[in-house]
Structures are given as structure tokens and as C-alpha cells.
Design an enzyme around this catalytic site. Structure first.
Site, PDB file in Angstrom:
ATOM      1  N   ASN A 196       8.462  -3.837   7.245  1.00 34.58           N
ATOM      2  CA  ASN A 196       9.613  -2.620   7.443  1.00 34.58           C
ATOM      3  C   ASN A 196       9.411  -1.365   6.615  1.00 34.58           C
ATOM      4  O   ASN A 196      10.515  -1.288   6.084  1.00 34.58           O
ATOM      5  CB  ASN A 196      11.076  -3.428   7.263  1.00 34.58           C
ATOM      6  CG  ASN A 196      11.355  -4.808   8.479  1.00 34.58           C
ATOM      7  OD1 ASN A 196      10.748  -4.601   9.603  1.00 34.58           O
ATOM      8  ND2 ASN A 196      11.663  -5.503   7.968  1.00 34.58           N
ATOM      9  N   SER A 197       8.325  -1.034   6.682  1.00 34.88           N
ATOM     10  CA  SER A 197       8.309   0.283   5.674  1.00 34.88           C
ATOM     11  C   SER A 197       7.583   1.385   6.431  1.00 34.88           C
ATOM     12  O   SER A 197       6.557   0.980   7.248  1.00 34.88           O
ATOM     13  CB  SER A 197       7.606  -0.077   4.435  1.00 34.88           C
ATOM     14  OG  SER A 197       6.513  -0.767   4.640  1.00 34.88           O
ATOM     15  N   HIS A 413     -13.177 -17.332  18.983  1.00 40.11           N
ATOM     16  CA  HIS A 413     -12.103 -16.864  18.152  1.00 40.11           C
ATOM     17  C   HIS A 413     -12.331 -16.902  16.592  1.00 40.11           C
ATOM     18  O   HIS A 413     -12.709 -18.137  16.158  1.00 40.11           O
ATOM     19  CB  HIS A 413     -10.901 -17.444  18.705  1.00 40.11           C
ATOM     20  CG  HIS A 413      -9.756 -16.930  17.911  1.00 40.11           C
ATOM     21  ND1 HIS A 413      -8.669 -17.471  17.492  1.00 40.11           N
ATOM     22  CD2 HIS A 413      -9.365 -15.639  17.888  1.00 40.11           C
ATOM     23  CE1 HIS A 413      -7.643 -16.616  16.940  1.00 40.11           C
ATOM     24  NE2 HIS A 413      -8.085 -15.385  17.394  1.00 40.11           N
ATOM     25  N   HIS A 414     -12.250 -15.701  15.940  1.00 36.96           N
ATOM     26  CA  HIS A 414     -12.494 -15.802  14.407  1.00 36.96           C
ATOM     27  C   HIS A 414     -11.081 -15.078  14.033  1.00 36.96           C
ATOM     28  O   HIS A 414     -11.059 -13.901  13.830  1.00 36.96           O
ATOM     29  CB  HIS A 414     -13.587 -14.843  13.885  1.00 36.96           C
ATOM     30  CG  HIS A 414     -14.858 -15.692  14.136  1.00 36.96           C
ATOM     31  ND1 HIS A 414     -15.911 -15.087  14.028  1.00 36.96           N
ATOM     32  CD2 HIS A 414     -15.194 -16.796  14.519  1.00 36.96           C
ATOM     33  CE1 HIS A 414     -17.049 -15.797  14.106  1.00 36.96           C
ATOM     34  NE2 HIS A 414     -16.567 -16.863  14.760  1.00 36.96           N
ATOM     35  N   GLU A 415     -10.137 -16.016  13.809  1.00 30.58           N
ATOM     36  CA  GLU A 415      -8.918 -15.479  12.922  1.00 30.58           C
ATOM     37  C   GLU A 415      -9.398 -15.418  11.533  1.00 30.58           C
ATOM     38  O   GLU A 415      -9.309 -16.485  10.925  1.00 30.58           O
ATOM     39  CB  GLU A 415      -7.686 -16.212  13.369  1.00 30.58           C
ATOM     40  CG  GLU A 415      -6.355 -15.996  12.383  1.00 30.58           C
ATOM     41  CD  GLU A 415      -6.126 -14.352  12.813  1.00 30.58           C
ATOM     42  OE1 GLU A 415      -5.693 -13.806  13.756  1.00 30.58           O
ATOM     43  OE2 GLU A 415      -6.268 -13.596  11.506  1.00 30.58           O
ATOM     44  N   HIS A 483      -8.823  -7.799  16.771  1.00 26.16           N
ATOM     45  CA  HIS A 483      -7.203  -7.462  16.696  1.00 26.16           C
ATOM     46  C   HIS A 483      -6.875  -7.024  15.164  1.00 26.16           C
ATOM     47  O   HIS A 483      -7.356  -7.628  14.306  1.00 26.16           O
ATOM     48  CB  HIS A 483      -6.670  -8.648  17.352  1.00 26.16           C
ATOM     49  CG  HIS A 483      -6.639  -8.766  18.860  1.00 26.16           C
ATOM     50  ND1 HIS A 483      -5.325  -9.274  19.457  1.00 26.16           N
ATOM     51  CD2 HIS A 483      -7.636  -8.459  19.767  1.00 26.16           C
ATOM     52  CE1 HIS A 483      -5.799  -9.219  20.781  1.00 26.16           C
ATOM     53  NE2 HIS A 483      -7.142  -8.843  21.171  1.00 26.16           N
ATOM     54  N   GLU A 508       1.361  -9.671  23.906  1.00 29.71           N
ATOM     55  CA  GLU A 508       1.941 -10.766  23.208  1.00 29.71           C
ATOM     56  C   GLU A 508       3.501 -10.325  22.924  1.00 29.71           C
ATOM     57  O   GLU A 508       4.142 -11.372  22.591  1.00 29.71           O
ATOM     58  CB  GLU A 508       1.069 -11.061  21.986  1.00 29.71           C
ATOM     59  CG  GLU A 508       0.796  -9.868  21.040  1.00 29.71           C
ATOM     60  CD  GLU A 508      -0.041 -10.030  19.592  1.00 29.71           C
ATOM     61  OE1 GLU A 508      -0.731 -11.112  19.684  1.00 29.71           O
ATOM     62  OE2 GLU A 508       0.014  -9.210  18.857  1.00 29.71           O
TER      63      GLU A 508
HETATM   64  C1  NOJ Z   1      -2.645 -11.929  16.732  1.00 31.90           C
HETATM   65  C2  NOJ Z   1      -3.538 -11.614  18.042  1.00 31.90           C
HETATM   66  O1  NOJ Z   1      -3.216 -10.390  18.449  1.00 31.90           O
HETATM   67  C3  NOJ Z   1      -3.333 -12.781  18.982  1.00 31.90           C
HETATM   68  O2  NOJ Z   1      -4.023 -12.248  20.087  1.00 31.90           O
HETATM   69  C4  NOJ Z   1      -3.754 -13.928  18.521  1.00 31.90           C
HETATM   70  O3  NOJ Z   1      -3.629 -15.049  19.368  1.00 31.90           O
HETATM   71  C5  NOJ Z   1      -3.390 -14.226  16.993  1.00 31.90           C
HETATM   72  N1  NOJ Z   1      -3.300 -13.266  16.204  1.00 31.90           N
HETATM   73  C6  NOJ Z   1      -3.613 -15.402  16.317  1.00 31.90           C
HETATM   74  O4  NOJ Z   1      -4.992 -15.150  16.047  1.00 31.90           O
HETATM   75 CA    CA Z   2      -1.733  -8.743  17.173  1.00 30.19          CA
END
Ligand code: NOJ
Ligand code: CA
Length: 712
Positions: A196-197, A413-415, A483, A508
Site C-alpha cells: 500500500n505505498s 510453470h516456474h513460480e 508474470h 485473476e
Molecule cells: C500470480 C500469477 O499472475 C498467476 O497467474 C499465478 O497462478 C500465481 N501467481 C501463482 O504462481
Molecule cells: Ca499476477
């Protein structure tokens, strides 16, 4: 008011003491740039469009740490003028040929007292201006640390602006539409997302879109952000002057430079027709040509995925709830109880693969396939994921073989959880794992605070990481969809395996707090100026009825969801809803199946930021056209002629439009489908509901089709 007048008189007086003026005009003569040095030797520029002031006299300069800086005391050493005109072919894009035509003025400025010099390069296109600072290698300018960049953009009036708050870590805000002078009072409301900044009470991000009272559309952004920190803008709201504000690093420095080097381009796109802002290719043109010799492996992608199930809160990424915490390598998942809410399992993945194959998709994204999701977020955890170890119920080899047998690829998918150090540590192995198992596209993500701790998402260090990941991916012939990464600045021209980014508030958020109906009428004028967005449209069950405890709902009609495949340009498009929701509306789903993801030509038929847009695009290498139209919270009539079709030819038009009682809140799934034979003389008139839309597909009529009735 009087105070404001006096201040602006003083400013005018200051500027009237300018010396050594140089001018430059755009190839069509509509834009004019003036460059001069003030009495103090400060670089100053001004910009005019058809004689209207776009940028009032604005100073340029770089403040350097522990140094007198590159702000003033300059004298003109040299000027060079050139003209450039070429047409290049993008690997994918909104059109198959892009003209790069500009007049250039490079001014070399000497700081005699410090025996050093810099060049400021201005490029004037028909659609706007780009300028950058260049720092040649020289004895007295070798290594330096940027304290701040002071590039001003002095606005001629209190324009209406579409903006998001300035933040170093997130761009996932709603847009606020207000006058420049109202930014300060609106800021609190505008901060719709944590953290929040904002770095200043009047700080905003780029790209910012403005509209003057007399109808000029002005857009400020940057191009080719490489080895530099991302630029925000801080507004002096008394004088309506924006000034660059770079993202700092963990200790407050804003850039580490070694000559020869340069800043990114600062861009001003301008027109008196909003449609020309969308048609501008200035950002791409200011980037370097493609860096890869072989681009045959880079292909647009239409995909579905195990994703909305989790985002909506219906299912989970995590495999089990058995562990108090996870330490990769020593946590034994084989002993854990699988949770029924784990979506990324073999059975569900095969169901998605079958659906993708049946309906002609290219790929299936699977999130939550790898160990670590039980314990990844908000912990500032260094070693989170290894990107190569699947959960016990996800058999990579078996699923890949199954997908391949059906002509489908799985999407990786690589978070990273923003543990960037950990991602770089595993990157080669992770990409090799992808290559070994038939993956060619990765969706990466940077949720949470960056490790190394204290770094920001948009600082120089992170910007270098994002590009490092894209280049490294190219070594393995992998395409990237990142992302939470820094907003795009046209780098996809140079590195076309960067298919898309998120870098804004995507679909999302409809599952969280919701997006306003005008959001997607603004994004093409702001976020998309830098490059494609993975917006993830295509939600048919807009009320998310399969989830009992809902957090949000989708603020559009179903027909508007279809239109987004045309209005939100991207070579990577997801059909984001659950397959079972598409099964309920197969006739409307046909549009998502048919719509192209790569184009020969794009026409911007109607556009007004914040209100509506209508775009027509011709499928690459085919005679098919697709049109999408959307509106904000107000219903409207869209009307246009199909004059882009080939003269003398007949086409089958299929129009997917809001039903008579359609409304994004009360009746979102009311739609109608109309078919008829059209030519380039046909006029289409269609009513859009509140936050509604329409999608139109046009295919060349075969002899058989000629039985279909003429369009009425
Ligand atoms: C945020 C991403 O925008 C979303 O698409 C993803 O499912 C989640 N992070 C988890 O990695
Ligand atoms: Ca996102």
C-alpha cells in the site's frame, strides 16, 4: 490561480533565456522538436504536434552520486542529423511488416570544466518522439552511479490522465481517470493493491495515457529497458511537470553504469486520433532488431490450463496439508496424504489434454505440479522450488507422452516466489528438464518480495535478471511468459521468445476484488504500449458459480470475453475458464477456437481510452478477419463498414453479440449468434450491453456457403 500564473511566468522567463536552439521535424512534418541549452548550460527540449504544444520546455539531466552530475554547464560540441527508413518483418505481431521511419538529431554536449561529454539522441517519428542519453567511453566518465535521472515532461495543460500509482513492486492496479491536478487527492483511492505505498503523493507508472482538452492524445513510456532501472514519473502538480523517478536498489542507488552505455529511450507518442496511439509501433521501432538467427522455433500459442480452478479458490496448488513446513530434498512427499483439492494430478491433466486436443489448442498449462507449494509464500524463503521435482501424482514422462500422442504440449510453470537467487541457481537444470521432456514454453512468476532482500521488482538488478532468463531460455529454444516482471518496453522485437508478460492487473483479479468494466478499454493505451499481455480472457461462467465462497466475479458479459481475444493483442492467448464451462456454451466457444493469434494486418476502427474500442485483424497467411469490440459500464452502438475486406469477394460473417437483455451484472451470459454473407460494402451495426462486447469472424465464402442468407 494567480500564484499559478506567476509561477508559469517565471518559468517562461527562464526558458526565454535559452541559447543554441536546434530543431527537428518528423517525416510527415506534423511533429516538431526544439532543443536548446539554458543559460546555465542545461539541456532543454520542447515538442509540438500540428503547432499545438505537447511538451513545454523541459530539462534533461542525470544526477550522479558523489559527483557534480550531468545536469548543467554543458556547451554544444556537435550535432548530427540523419534520416532512417526501413521496413522490417516481426517474427509475430499485430502486422507482418513494420515501417521504422524517423528523423534523428544527436546533440553532443560537453562539460568543459569536467572534460567530459554525453550525447542526447532524439528520434522523431510520425507518431511521436524517442530520446535517450548516451555515455561514450572516455577518461573522465567511466564508472558512475546514478542518483536520479531528471528527464522532464512539462505538460501544456491540466490533461485528463489514465494512470496507476508509482510502486517499485507491483503494477496490478486499477486505472484511475482524473485530471493531472487531481492525482494527489485521488492517490489513496487509487492504491487498490498491496503493497500500500507509492514513492510520492503524485508518483505514477508508465505507460501513462493522457488526453488534452482540445483532443490531443499523449502517451509517456520507455523503450528498450536494458541494464537500467525502470522509470516512473513524479508529477510537480503545481506546474504540471512530470519528472523521471527511477527504481532504486536495496541501498537507494538508482543505476550502476560503465561507459560506453546508454539509458533506455524515453517515449512520447502523440496524435489527435486515439486510434493512432494503438497503431503506433514506436516502442518496437526503438528496440534493436532480432538477436536470434534461427527463429523457426518461436510460435504463437493458444492454450488452456489447470489454473482458474486455483485462482477462483475452487482447488489448490498444494499436494498435501500434512507438513508444518517443507524443506525440499528432505521432506518426503511419498509418505504424505494427497489432498483431494490438488488440481495438478495425472487424471485432471489428461482431461485438459483431451479437451485441448478436441478443440484445437496448442498447449496445456499446469500449475502446482512441483514440490514446494505447501510452503512458498510470504516467508522470504530462499530455497523454495527446484523446478524439476514433480509431486507424486504428476507423472511428467507419462503425461508428456500422452500429450504428444494427441498433438498437444504441456506448458511449464516456474513460480520463483521472487527468490531470484534460487531461480538462477536452478535455471540451467530447469530449462534442460523442460527440453528433455518436450516443453517449449514457460510461464514464470515473481510473487512476493525479492531475494536478494531489499531489491525491488523493477530495479536494474531485477531487469537484468528478467532478460537473462529470456536469453537463457532461448539457448534451450524455450518461449517465456513472465508474470509480475517489469512492464514490457518492446524488447520482444529483439528477443521474440518473450511471447508475453502479465505486468498489470489481469483476469485473476476478477476472482479477487474484480476489475472495473473500463479496465480493458484502458490497457491497450497503457500496458500494451510496451508489449503483449497474458490477460487470460475467456471466462464464460462470469459469476464463478462452481465456487461456494466467492471472493469476486467477472465484470463483463460473455460476449465481451470473446472480444478480448482481438482487443487485447497477444501472440499467447489463454482460454482461461474450466472446460466444463465451455461445454455449456459450445456455440460461443467456437469463436475462441477459430480466432487467430498471429496477424498480417490490424485496423483500429473505433477507440476512446476508458470508453470503448473496436479492432479488426487479418489472420496471418489467411483471408480470415476477426473483429472485437468492447465497451465500459455504458452500453453503446458500434457501427463500422467492412471496407478492409477484399473488394468483390463474399465472406461468411458470424457475429457473437450481447443478447437483448444482456448486462454484465444481471444477465452476463445472454448472447446471440448471427450469420450472413457480407462484402466490403456491408455495414455492421451492433449493440453492446453495459460492459458488453461483440466478436465477429469473417471467412471467405465457399460455393457451399453461398446458400447462406445475405447480411441484414
Ligand atoms: C500470480 C500469477 O499472475 C498467476 O497467474 C499465478 O497462478 C500465481 N501467481 C501463482 O504462481
Ligand atoms: Ca499476477
Amino acid at each position: 490561480m494567480q500564484k499559478k500564473y506567476i509561477i508559469s511566468c517565471i518559468y517562461m522567463l527562464l526558458c526565454s533565456t535559452l541559447i543554441a536552439a536546434e530543431s527537428l521535424t518528423s517525416p510527415d512534418g506534423n511533429l516538431k522538436l526544439l532543443f536548446s541549452l539554458s543559460k546555465q548550460g542545461e539541456p532543454v527540449y520542447e515538442l509540438f504536434y500540428k503547432s499545438k504544444v505537447v511538451i513545454k520546455p523541459s530539462k534533461l539531466g542525470i544526477e550522479i552520486k558523489n559527483d557534480k552530475g550531468l545536469m548543467n554547464d554543458f556547451s554544444l560540441m556537435d550535432t548530427k542529423r540523419t534520416t532512417f527508413d526501413e521496413t522490417w518483418t516481426p517474427v509475430w505481431g499485430e502486422e507482418n511488416q513494420i515501417r521504422n521511419h524517423y528523423n534523428e538529431l544527436a546533440v553532443t554536449l560537453e562539460q568543459i570544466t569536467n572534460s567530459r561529454y554525453i550525447t542526447i539522441r532524439f528520434r522523431l517519428f510520425n507518431d511521436g518522439l524517442g530520446f535517450r542519453y548516451e555515455f561514450p567511453q572516455q577518461k573522465n566518465l567511466n564508472y558512475f552511479i546514478i542518483q536520479e535521472e531528471h528527464s522532464q515532461f512539462a505538460m501544456a495543460d491540466d490533461h485528463k490522465a489514465f494512470w496507476i500509482p508509482g510502486n517499485y513492486d507491483t503494477q496490478e492496479y486499477e486505472y484511475t481517470e482524473c485530471r493531472l491536478s487531481e492525482i494527489r487527492e485521488t492517490m489513496k483511492k487509487a492504491i487498490t493493491h498491496t503493497p500500500n505505498s507509492c514513492f510520492s503523493p503524485t508518483g505514477v507508472q508508465t505507460s501513462i495515457q493522457m488526453k488534452s482538452k482540445d483532443g490531443l492524445y499523449i502517451n509517456l513510456h520507455e523503450a528498450a529497458l536494458v541494464d537500467y532501472s525502470c522509470m516512473h514519473l513524479n508529477l510537480d502538480d503545481r506546474n504540471l511537470i512530470f519528472e523521471s523517478w527511477l527504481t532504486p536498489d536495496a541501498i537507494g542507488n538508482k543505476g550502476y553504469m560503465q561507459t560506453p552505455c546508454n539509458s533506455p529511450w524515453r517515449t512520447v507518442i502523440v496524435s489527435d486520433d486515439a486510434r493512432n496511439i494503438l497503431a503506433s509501433r514506436l516502442t518496437l521501432n526503438l528496440n534493436e532488431p532480432c538477436a536470434y538467427k534461427d527463429v523457426s522455433w518461436i510460435k504463437p500459442v493458444k492454450y488452456i490450463g489447470i489454473w482458474w480452478e486455483m485462482i477462483s479458490g475452487y482447488k489448490r496448488w498444494a499436494y498435501t496439508w500434512d507438513f508444518p513446513s517443507v524443506k525440499l530434498g528432505s521432506t518426503d512427499y511419498s509418505k504424505a496424504k494427497a489432498s483431494p483439492s490438488h488440481a495438478a494430478n495425472n487424471k485432471n491433466t489428461k482431461y485438459y489434454i483431451d479437451f485441448a486436443a478436441k478443440h484445437g489448442f496448442d498447449q496445456v498449462l499446469v500449475e502446482g505440479w512441483n514440490e514446494g507449494w505447501e510452503d512458498w509464500h510470504n516467508k522470504s524463503k530462499d530455497y523454495v522450488f527446484d523446478f524439476t521435482t514433480p509431486y507424486p501424482d504428476f507423472n511428467v514422462q507419462e503425461l508428456q507422452a500422452y500429450a504428444k500422442s494427441k498433438g498437444i504440449r504441456l506448458m511449464m510453470h516456474h513460480e520463483t516466489s521472487s527468490s531470484v537467487r534460487n531461480y538462477e541457481r536452478h535455471m540451467d537444470k530447469a530449462y534442460q528438464f523442460m527440453a528433455d521432456n518436450g516443453y517449449n514454453t514457460v510461464k514464470s512468476g515473481y510473487v512476493g518480495s525479492i531475494i536478494p532482500r531489499g531489491e525491488y521488482h523493477y530495479g536494474q538488478w531485477m531487469n537484468n535478471h528478467y532478460l537473462y532468463a529470456v536469453k537463457k531460455a532461448a539457448d534451450y529454444k524455450i518461449m517465456v511468459n513472465a508474470h509480475e516482471a517489469v512492464r514490457p518496453t518492446g524488447l520482444c522485437r529483439t528477443y521474440p521468445n518473450l511471447l508475453a508478460n502479465e505486468s498489470a492487473r489481469g483476469t485473476e483479479y476478477e476472482a479477487f476484488q474484480g476489475n472495473t468494466p473500463s479496465h480493458t478499454t484502458i490497457l491497450p493505451f497503457t500496458r500494451l504500449i510496451g508489449g503483449p499481455m497474458d490477460y487470460t480472457p475467456g471466462i464464460f461462467d462470469t459469476k464463478i458459480s462452481f465456487v461456494s465462497k466467492k471472493r469476486g466475479w467477472v465484470h463483463t458479459t460473455l460476449a465481451k470475453q470473446l472480444a478480448l481475444y482481438v482487443t487485447m493483442y497477444s501472440p499467447l492467448q489463454m482460454a482461461a475458464d474450466l472446460p466444463k464451462n465451455y461445454d455449456l456454451y459450445m456455440d460461443a466457444f467456437q469463436f475462441i477456437k477459430d480466432v487467430a493469434v498471429d496477424w498480417d494486418e490490424s485496423r483500429y476502427l473505433e477507440a476512446e481510452p476508458g470508453n470503448y474500442l473496436t479492432i479488426a485483424r487479418k489472420e496471418k497467411g489467411k483471408e480470415n478477419w476477426f473483429v472485437g469490440g468492447i465497451t465500459d459500464e455504458n452500453s453503446r452502438i458500434s457501427s463500422f463498414q467492412l471496407n478492409f475486406l477484399k473488394p468483390g469477394k463474399q465472406y461468411v460473417a458470424t457475429l457473437y453479440h450481447d443478447g437483448k437483455d444482456a448486462d454484465y451484472d444481471t444477465m452476463p451470459t445472454s448472447y446471440e449468434i448471427k450469420k450472413g454473407i457480407v462484402t466490403n460494402k456491408t455495414k455492421i451495426t451492433v449493440k453492446l450491453a453495459r460492459s458488453g462486447g461483440f466478436a465477429l469472424s469473417l471467412t471467405e465464402a465457399t460455393d457451399q456457403d453461398k446458400k447462406i442468407k445475405k447480411w441484414k
